[in-house]
Design a protein around this motif. Structure first.
Motif, PDB file in Angstrom:
ATOM      1  N   TYR A 108       0.872  -1.173   0.000  1.00  0.00           N
ATOM      2  CA  TYR A 108       0.000   0.000   0.000  1.00  0.00           C
ATOM      3  C   TYR A 108       0.910   1.224   0.000  1.00  0.00           C
ATOM      4  O   TYR A 108       1.610   1.495   0.981  1.00  0.00           O
ATOM      5  CB  TYR A 108      -0.885  -0.051   1.240  1.00  0.00           C
ATOM      6  CG  TYR A 108      -1.797   1.129   1.474  1.00  0.00           C
ATOM      7  CD1 TYR A 108      -2.420   1.797   0.429  1.00  0.00           C
ATOM      8  CD2 TYR A 108      -2.064   1.558   2.775  1.00  0.00           C
ATOM      9  CE1 TYR A 108      -3.267   2.859   0.655  1.00  0.00           C
ATOM     10  CE2 TYR A 108      -2.920   2.616   3.023  1.00  0.00           C
ATOM     11  CZ  TYR A 108      -3.517   3.271   1.969  1.00  0.00           C
ATOM     12  OH  TYR A 108      -4.356   4.322   2.211  1.00  0.00           O
ATOM     13  N   TYR A 110       1.727   5.410  -0.760  1.00  0.00           N
ATOM     14  CA  TYR A 110       1.133   6.757  -0.803  1.00  0.00           C
ATOM     15  C   TYR A 110       2.236   7.785  -0.981  1.00  0.00           C
ATOM     16  O   TYR A 110       3.311   7.689  -0.366  1.00  0.00           O
ATOM     17  CB  TYR A 110       0.367   7.056   0.485  1.00  0.00           C
ATOM     18  CG  TYR A 110      -0.052   8.497   0.608  1.00  0.00           C
ATOM     19  CD1 TYR A 110      -1.157   8.988  -0.076  1.00  0.00           C
ATOM     20  CD2 TYR A 110       0.690   9.393   1.390  1.00  0.00           C
ATOM     21  CE1 TYR A 110      -1.531  10.321   0.006  1.00  0.00           C
ATOM     22  CE2 TYR A 110       0.322  10.727   1.487  1.00  0.00           C
ATOM     23  CZ  TYR A 110      -0.788  11.192   0.793  1.00  0.00           C
ATOM     24  OH  TYR A 110      -1.137  12.510   0.875  1.00  0.00           O
ATOM     25  N   GLY A 115      -0.515  10.295  -5.039  1.00  0.00           N
ATOM     26  CA  GLY A 115      -1.725   9.635  -4.561  1.00  0.00           C
ATOM     27  C   GLY A 115      -1.417   8.231  -4.083  1.00  0.00           C
ATOM     28  O   GLY A 115      -0.349   7.970  -3.523  1.00  0.00           O
ATOM     29  N   VAL A 116      -2.345   7.327  -4.356  1.00  0.00           N
ATOM     30  CA  VAL A 116      -2.269   5.964  -3.822  1.00  0.00           C
ATOM     31  C   VAL A 116      -2.008   4.973  -4.940  1.00  0.00           C
ATOM     32  O   VAL A 116      -2.486   5.137  -6.066  1.00  0.00           O
ATOM     33  CB  VAL A 116      -3.579   5.605  -3.088  1.00  0.00           C
ATOM     34  CG1 VAL A 116      -3.688   4.109  -2.829  1.00  0.00           C
ATOM     35  CG2 VAL A 116      -3.668   6.367  -1.775  1.00  0.00           C
ATOM     36  N   GLU A 117      -1.228   3.942  -4.633  1.00  0.00           N
ATOM     37  CA  GLU A 117      -1.045   2.812  -5.542  1.00  0.00           C
ATOM     38  C   GLU A 117      -0.979   1.536  -4.717  1.00  0.00           C
ATOM     39  O   GLU A 117      -0.574   1.556  -3.550  1.00  0.00           O
ATOM     40  CB  GLU A 117       0.232   2.982  -6.367  1.00  0.00           C
ATOM     41  CG  GLU A 117       0.410   1.957  -7.475  1.00  0.00           C
ATOM     42  CD  GLU A 117      -0.756   1.940  -8.450  1.00  0.00           C
ATOM     43  OE1 GLU A 117      -1.680   1.142  -8.220  1.00  0.00           O
ATOM     44  OE2 GLU A 117      -0.747   2.722  -9.413  1.00  0.00           O
ATOM     45  N   SER A 137      -4.474  -0.025  -8.718  1.00  0.00           N
ATOM     46  CA  SER A 137      -5.282   1.133  -8.339  1.00  0.00           C
ATOM     47  C   SER A 137      -6.535   1.260  -9.195  1.00  0.00           C
ATOM     48  O   SER A 137      -7.524   1.864  -8.784  1.00  0.00           O
ATOM     49  CB  SER A 137      -4.458   2.422  -8.426  1.00  0.00           C
ATOM     50  OG  SER A 137      -3.972   2.604  -9.740  1.00  0.00           O
ATOM     51  N   LYS A 144      -9.566   6.699  -0.497  1.00  0.00           N
ATOM     52  CA  LYS A 144      -8.246   7.334  -0.530  1.00  0.00           C
ATOM     53  C   LYS A 144      -8.088   8.233   0.694  1.00  0.00           C
ATOM     54  O   LYS A 144      -9.038   8.922   1.086  1.00  0.00           O
ATOM     55  CB  LYS A 144      -8.086   8.162  -1.807  1.00  0.00           C
ATOM     56  CG  LYS A 144      -8.320   7.388  -3.109  1.00  0.00           C
ATOM     57  CD  LYS A 144      -7.205   6.403  -3.385  1.00  0.00           C
ATOM     58  CE  LYS A 144      -7.262   5.867  -4.818  1.00  0.00           C
ATOM     59  NZ  LYS A 144      -8.486   5.156  -5.146  1.00  0.00           N
ATOM     60  N   ARG A 147      -5.324  14.089   1.481  1.00  0.00           N
ATOM     61  CA  ARG A 147      -3.950  14.583   1.380  1.00  0.00           C
ATOM     62  C   ARG A 147      -3.663  15.679   2.412  1.00  0.00           C
ATOM     63  O   ARG A 147      -2.616  15.659   3.087  1.00  0.00           O
ATOM     64  CB  ARG A 147      -3.723  15.107  -0.035  1.00  0.00           C
ATOM     65  CG  ARG A 147      -2.377  15.762  -0.284  1.00  0.00           C
ATOM     66  CD  ARG A 147      -2.234  16.106  -1.763  1.00  0.00           C
ATOM     67  NE  ARG A 147      -1.028  16.860  -2.030  1.00  0.00           N
ATOM     68  CZ  ARG A 147      -0.961  18.190  -2.009  1.00  0.00           C
ATOM     69  NH1 ARG A 147      -2.058  18.890  -1.723  1.00  0.00           N
ATOM     70  NH2 ARG A 147       0.179  18.810  -2.268  1.00  0.00           N
ATOM     71  N   VAL A 259      -9.704   6.750   5.399  1.00  0.00           N
ATOM     72  CA  VAL A 259      -9.694   5.348   4.966  1.00  0.00           C
ATOM     73  C   VAL A 259     -10.564   4.495   5.882  1.00  0.00           C
ATOM     74  O   VAL A 259     -11.129   3.487   5.474  1.00  0.00           O
ATOM     75  CB  VAL A 259      -8.249   4.803   4.891  1.00  0.00           C
ATOM     76  CG1 VAL A 259      -8.244   3.350   4.447  1.00  0.00           C
ATOM     77  CG2 VAL A 259      -7.430   5.643   3.929  1.00  0.00           C
TER      78      VAL A 259
END
Length: 451
Positions: A108, A110, A115-117, A137, A144, A147, A259
């Motif tokens: 996981y 960030y 962003g997120v992958e 993703s 998500k 930020r 989250v």
């Protein structure tokens, strides 16, 4: 050799030369020479595509870090010396037991500017593959983190080691599109899955649209057990105890940043580890991983992490009841539409004959021997699926007649108390020396296998 030959050919087509790290001897001439291994070829291909994507400005910012931190793996308990095995279970020492989560390994990631992958431990292979870690993703529907909220908590980037698992214990129907009587219709159906693990695999293996549909009723969650990087700092050389302390703090902040409970910490125990393990087994869990709290994060299988798990085969041996369950094929499930196996067999159903305590067949109302559905196995190779798949008049996949009654030795994590089926079932080997009439189990014996 086929994989190695294909890798070498791909390198040749791309005009790149892999390193030659394997020492060889020509037995006829005695000449020594070097040749490329599978790892040599994969590393060369990875470097090629990393440089290509960098030049294009499209390189995912996490890829190089992920490759530099291959997954830490746990050793089998049987491979650990007996005196160390005893030490693992003692209270308040340097060994910490965590629940073994039966999911899909996931990184996981960030970064506040990206962003997120989510990265799998598996690589993108094949003709069109770049041999870089697979990312998901586009498939996973997990909230998500906010930020701004993370920046206010001084969190700018992280890589957390997780297992991806279903949020709910049960597998739920979803709306799919399938051909019925020559017409495409929306139908309610279950994913091709009989366990949480196979459900997660179905979600990851489906095309994004189908994956999202499945997750509408079968959402996923991340079970976090380690942290590799925080704010650009490599934590892999820090002792596990410190990493776990950092992980607990970061997971709490990520949860509060939006989250929620879609990320959770894996449970653990430093005291009463034997009871912790038995409690997991008694509620149908897989077991635990016992970890050295002084250990660093190394991308290979180390004896500083040790798996303590139980299987049905293990239960049989413990009770001196034999060492396997033989079952025969009684049916199949087609692959989900939208996956790479939609035109093949998705899973096999296995059955056994049930006996009473006197060794007589248990029969139904017609006096016919009862065939009990003991397991559904979805872990098949593409080659196996192709070999066993036939098609009906509408082009839908069906099982070839020759495969019915074929016998396999199967194993699983436990036997469900609800339907007396093996969970997490797998084929250990095919048994061409046996037929369906050899697959006999006393009902009382099957009931005794419920863990």
């Amino acid at each position: 050799m086929a994989q190695l030959d294909n890798l070498r050919k791909k390198c040749e087509v791309l005009g790149i030369e892999p390193e030659k790290s394997r020492n060889r001897v020509n037995h006829e001439t005695g000449e020594r020479y070097k040749e490329s291994t599978i790892d040599d070829c994969i590393k060369t291909l990875q470097n090629y595509y990393i440089n290509k994507y960098k030049a294009e400005g499209t390189l995912n910012p996490f890829v190089e870090n992920i490759l530099n931190h291959k997954p830490m793996l746990a050793a089998q308990m049987k491979g650990v010396k007996e005196d160390i095995q005893k030490e693992l279970w003692k209270d308040n020492n340097e060994w910490y037991a965590t629940e073994k989560i039966d999911g899909n390994r996931m990184r996981y990631c960030y970064n506040e500017n990206y962003g997120v992958e989510y990265f799998s431990r598996n690589l993108s292979e094949g003709v069109d593959g770049d041999y870089l870690p697979l990312k998901y993703s586009d498939r996973l529907i997990i909230p998500k983190p906010d930020r701004i909220e993370l920046m206010s908590k001084d969190i700018h980037s992280f890589i957390i080691d997780c297992e991806l698992v279903p949020f709910y214990d049960d597998i739920r129907q979803f709306t799919n599109t399938r051909k019925v009587d020559g017409m495409w219709m929306e139908v309610l159906e279950y994913p091709v899955a009989d366990t949480g693990l196979s459900l997660t695999t179905s979600v990851l293996g489906a095309l994004p649209e189908l994956s999202h549909r499945i997750q509408e009723t079968n959402p996923m969650k991340l079970m976090a057990f380690d942290i590799i990087e925080l704010n650009g700092k490599d934590l892999s050389e820090e002792p596990l105890l410190k990493r776990l302390q950092i992980l607990a703090e970061i997971v709490t902040k990520v949860r509060l940043a939006g989250v929620g409970d879609k990320i959770q910490l894996v449970r653990g125990a430093r005291n009463n580890k034997a009871k912790f393990y038995q409690d997991i087994i008694s509620r149908g869990g897989e077991g635990c991983v016992i970890k050295d709290l002084t250990s660093v994060y190394v991308g290979k299988r180390e004896k500083t992490w040790v798996k303590a798990k139980r299987s049905v085969t293990g239960s049989l041996l413990e009770e001196n009841m034999g060492d396997n369950i033989d079952a025969f094929i009684i049916g199949y499930k087609p692959g989900n539409k939208g996956t790479n196996i939609e035109n093949y067999i998705g899973a096999l159903d296995f059955g056994i004959y049930l006996l009473d305590d006197e060794g007589n067949y248990i029969v139904d109302d017609r006096g016919m021997p009862v065939i009990h559905h003991i397991a559904t196995v979805s872990g098949l190779t593409l080659e196996e699926r192709q070999a066993m798949t036939d098609y009906d008049n509408e082009g839908n996949p069906k099982l070839k007649i020759a495969y019915y009654n074929k016998v396999a030795e199967i194993d699983g994590q436990d036997v469900s108390s609800k339907n007396y089926r093996l969970s997490h079932s797998l084929i250990k080997r095919w048994r061409p020396d046996k037929n369906a009439d050899d697959c006999l189990i006393k009902k009382s014996f099957l009931e005794s296998l419920v863990l």
